[in-house]
Design an enzyme around this catalytic site. Structure first.
Site, PDB file in Angstrom:
ATOM      1  N   ASP A  19       0.848  -1.252  -0.049  1.00  0.00           N
ATOM      2  CA  ASP A  19      -0.101  -0.371   0.034  1.00  0.00           C
ATOM      3  C   ASP A  19       0.609   0.942   0.391  1.00  0.00           C
ATOM      4  O   ASP A  19      -0.070   2.180   0.373  1.00  0.00           O
ATOM      5  CB  ASP A  19      -1.028  -0.121   1.178  1.00  0.00           C
ATOM      6  CG  ASP A  19      -1.332  -1.170   1.291  1.00  0.00           C
ATOM      7  OD1 ASP A  19      -2.650  -1.749  -0.290  1.00  0.00           O
ATOM      8  OD2 ASP A  19      -2.302  -1.674   2.236  1.00  0.00           O
ATOM      9  N   LYS A  70       1.854   2.059  -5.050  1.00  0.00           N
ATOM     10  CA  LYS A  70       3.002   1.587  -6.165  1.00  0.00           C
ATOM     11  C   LYS A  70       1.143   2.195  -7.301  1.00  0.00           C
ATOM     12  O   LYS A  70       2.245   2.242  -8.126  1.00  0.00           O
ATOM     13  CB  LYS A  70       2.610   0.109  -6.141  1.00  0.00           C
ATOM     14  CG  LYS A  70       3.926  -0.413  -5.252  1.00  0.00           C
ATOM     15  CD  LYS A  70       3.753  -1.432  -5.147  1.00  0.00           C
ATOM     16  CE  LYS A  70       2.870  -2.653  -4.493  1.00  0.00           C
ATOM     17  NZ  LYS A  70       2.083  -2.281  -2.916  1.00  0.00           N
ATOM     18  N   GLY A 113      -4.521  -4.158  -3.663  1.00  0.00           N
ATOM     19  CA  GLY A 113      -5.045  -2.758  -4.582  1.00  0.00           C
ATOM     20  C   GLY A 113      -4.908  -1.324  -4.428  1.00  0.00           C
ATOM     21  O   GLY A 113      -4.086  -1.057  -3.768  1.00  0.00           O
ATOM     22  N   GLN A 142       2.418  -6.628  -3.543  1.00  0.00           N
ATOM     23  CA  GLN A 142       1.812  -6.674  -2.196  1.00  0.00           C
ATOM     24  C   GLN A 142       3.634  -5.597  -2.449  1.00  0.00           C
ATOM     25  O   GLN A 142       3.676  -4.705  -2.462  1.00  0.00           O
ATOM     26  CB  GLN A 142       2.825  -7.799  -1.642  1.00  0.00           C
ATOM     27  CG  GLN A 142       0.824  -8.364  -1.286  1.00  0.00           C
ATOM     28  CD  GLN A 142       0.090  -9.049  -2.789  1.00  0.00           C
ATOM     29  OE1 GLN A 142       1.040  -9.614  -4.433  1.00  0.00           O
ATOM     30  NE2 GLN A 142      -1.308  -8.311  -2.954  1.00  0.00           N
TER      31      GLN A 142
HETATM   32  P1  IMP Z   1      -2.791 -12.929   1.829  1.00  0.00           P
HETATM   33  O1  IMP Z   1      -2.202 -12.064   0.448  1.00  0.00           O
HETATM   34  O2  IMP Z   1      -4.074 -12.645   0.925  1.00  0.00           O
HETATM   35  O3  IMP Z   1      -2.462 -15.174   1.413  1.00  0.00           O
HETATM   36  O4  IMP Z   1      -2.354 -11.856   2.887  1.00  0.00           O
HETATM   37  C1  IMP Z   1      -1.487 -12.646   3.370  1.00  0.00           C
HETATM   38  C2  IMP Z   1      -0.384 -11.508   4.006  1.00  0.00           C
HETATM   39  O5  IMP Z   1      -0.468  -9.989   3.124  1.00  0.00           O
HETATM   40  C3  IMP Z   1      -1.881 -10.967   4.615  1.00  0.00           C
HETATM   41  O6  IMP Z   1      -1.199  -9.921   5.986  1.00  0.00           O
HETATM   42  C4  IMP Z   1      -2.165  -9.366   4.051  1.00  0.00           C
HETATM   43  O7  IMP Z   1      -2.669  -8.449   4.904  1.00  0.00           O
HETATM   44  C5  IMP Z   1      -1.265  -9.504   3.334  1.00  0.00           C
HETATM   45  N1  IMP Z   1      -1.968  -8.314   1.900  1.00  0.00           N
HETATM   46  C6  IMP Z   1      -2.013  -9.124   0.867  1.00  0.00           C
HETATM   47  N2  IMP Z   1      -1.891  -8.038   0.142  1.00  0.00           N
HETATM   48  C7  IMP Z   1      -1.745  -6.909   0.343  1.00  0.00           C
HETATM   49  C8  IMP Z   1      -1.765  -5.639  -0.105  1.00  0.00           C
HETATM   50  O8  IMP Z   1      -2.236  -5.246  -1.655  1.00  0.00           O
HETATM   51  N3  IMP Z   1      -1.186  -4.643   0.798  1.00  0.00           N
HETATM   52  C9  IMP Z   1      -1.112  -4.947   2.003  1.00  0.00           C
HETATM   53  N4  IMP Z   1      -1.048  -6.299   2.081  1.00  0.00           N
HETATM   54  C10 IMP Z   1      -1.657  -7.004   1.728  1.00  0.00           C
END
Ligand code: IMP
Length: 428
Positions: free
Chosen positions: A13, A16, A40, A223
């Site tokens: 976040d 990007k 997101g 991410q």
């Molecule tokens: P997952 O990617 O849904 O498996 O989540 C794994 C971890 O990555 C969690 O702590 C999420 O909150 C974090 N995460 C996944 N996508 C994002 C993102 O786009 N921004 C921030 N954190 C993320």
């Protein structure tokens, strides 16, 4: 300067999407190489706000070819929902290309992600619940379903059967849920085939040719570095390689095609989900950053955990990714803070450390050591060149640059595309 990777330098976040969008029409391809609709991006163009989850931010720029690479996991329902929503607002999505080797997030992945987290209880990861981890687990386990499998019903049925075999035992016997039938999954996946077919390509070949022509290709990481499955704060990470190396494995482009690596970092730090976060603020300062920065998740709406800028994290990211240019975002959020703490090292069990500890327990115990930088009260949101920034804000940027081990080439001073101070051309 054709191959450029853009990655998050913290826990996600960082903005990007705005950075990608700002490179805009000077880029020929924008390629997503990892993750799925857990991402997101909020991009504001001409006062209009767009929240993208799966599609690369480049989709908003006419003339750019957006690509979903093989390293991405694709939820087809989300893909078409996003395309429909953008089309309804006048965005042309017809140039989108999807790798035939990308893996599919099937309905059972979403179910397992959610019930699995519930089952973990206090040990949960705080995932986005979108099925990302289970889809990557199937990929590694070699029971995944790929985009190309959708075009042969016989193969598709076989693969879904293989994937559901053990999962239904798990769902019924361990998680106490109903079994999922092969038919319902196959039927849902086949319903997308006609719309998907024109987008499916050998995207690795397409990108190879584009780079050969001298086109500019931007590889957009989802991410961030500290959420990378290998280099992040494991197990509190996502299930893919969000670091620069992922751009190669996630697209089929070789390392020597990468000319530049842009890292994006906020002027402070945020994190969603569980896991260590040394500079996290549990007091009113954390609340202040959250409110001033609008720190609520684009995908899940969850309040983000907030903390001061962490130069240990920045140096680590610079090293792991080979960052050539840092984009420092949301500087405007710090306006009005008299003395701004910046973490320059950690104290771990009595020892002072300047580099990210390799032991996860040490990261959990790390106590940030702060230097205090002078703040500013002037509005910075209309600054466009470095000299427009108040002197104290300039000193903040220079100090952060020195501490982070990478030059700061751009500074974000507001959500709009133009609200950026450019110090060095990111494509020049
Ligand atoms: P997952 O990617 O849904 O498996 O989540 C794994 C971890 O990555 C969690 O702590 C999420 O909150 C974090 N995460 C996944 N996508 C994002 C993102 O786009 N921004 C921030 N954190 C993320």
């Amino acid at each position: 300067m054709p191959g450029i990777v853009l990655v998050g330098a913290q826990w996600g976040d960082e903005g990007k999407g705005k950075a990608t969008d700002a490179l805009g029409a000077r880029v020929d391809y924008v390629v997503k190489f990892n993750g799925g609709n857990n991402a997101g991006h909020t991009v504001v163009v001409g006062g209009e706000q767009y929240a993208l989850h799966l599609l690369p931010a480049g989709i908003l720029t006419p003339g750019v070819t957006p690509v979903i690479g093989n390293g991405v996991v694709v939820d087809l329902a989300v893909l078409f929902e996003e395309i429909d929503a953008l089309t309804a607002r006048g965005v042309d999505c017809s140039a989108l290309q999807v790798s035939a080797n990308a893996h599919i997030i099937a309905p059972y992945h979403r179910v397992i992600d959610k019930v699995g987290e519930r089952f973990l209880g206090k040990r949960r990861i705080g995932t986005t619940g979108r099925g990302i981890g289970p889809a990557y687990a199937d990929k590694m386990n070699r029971v995944g379903v790929r985009v190309q499998d959708l075009f042969d019903e016989h193969i598709l049925r076989q693969k879904v059967e293989g994937a559901l075999d053990q999962k239904n035992h798990l769902l019924v016997k361990v998680y106490n849920r109903r079994a999922i039938t092969v038919d319902e999954v196959v039927e849902e996946l086949l319903s997308y085939v006609d719309r998907l077919a024109p987008m499916v390509r050998d995207t690795a070949l397409e990108l190879h040719r584009a780079l050969g022509r001298g086109d500019t290709v931007l590889f957009e990481g989802g991410q961030a570095t500290l959420l990378d499955v290998d280099h992040g704060t494991y197990p509190f990470v996502t299930s893919s390689n969000a670091t620069a190396g992922g751009a190669c494995t996630g697209t089929g482009v070789p390392p020597n095609a990468i000319d530049r690596v842009i890292g994006v970092a906020k002027a402070y730090v945020t994190r969603v989900g569980e896991g260590p976060f040394p500079t996290e603020l549990h007091d009113e300062w954390g609340q202040r950053l959250r409110e001033a920065g609008g720190e609520y998740g684009t995908t899940t709406g969850r309040p983000r955990r907030c903390g001061w800028y962490d130069a240990v994290v920045a140096r680590y990211s610079a090293r792991i990714n080979g960052i050539t240019d840092l984009v420092l975002t949301k500087l405007d959020v710090l306006t009005g803070i008299e003395r701004i703490p910046v973490c320059v090292g950690y104290r771990v069990d009595g020892r002072l450390v300047e580099e990210m500890p390799f032991s996860q327990s040490d990261v959990h115990h790390a106590v940030p050591q702060y230097e205090y930088l002078e703040g500013w009260t002037e509005d910075v949101s209309s600054a466009r060149v470095f000299e427009d920034l108040p002197p104290a804000a300039q000193r903040y940027v220079l100090a952060v640059e020195e501490l982070s081990g990478a030059r700061i080439s751009a500074v974000g001073v507001g959500p709009e595309r133009e609200q950026t101070v450019v110090r060095h051309d990111l494509l020049g």
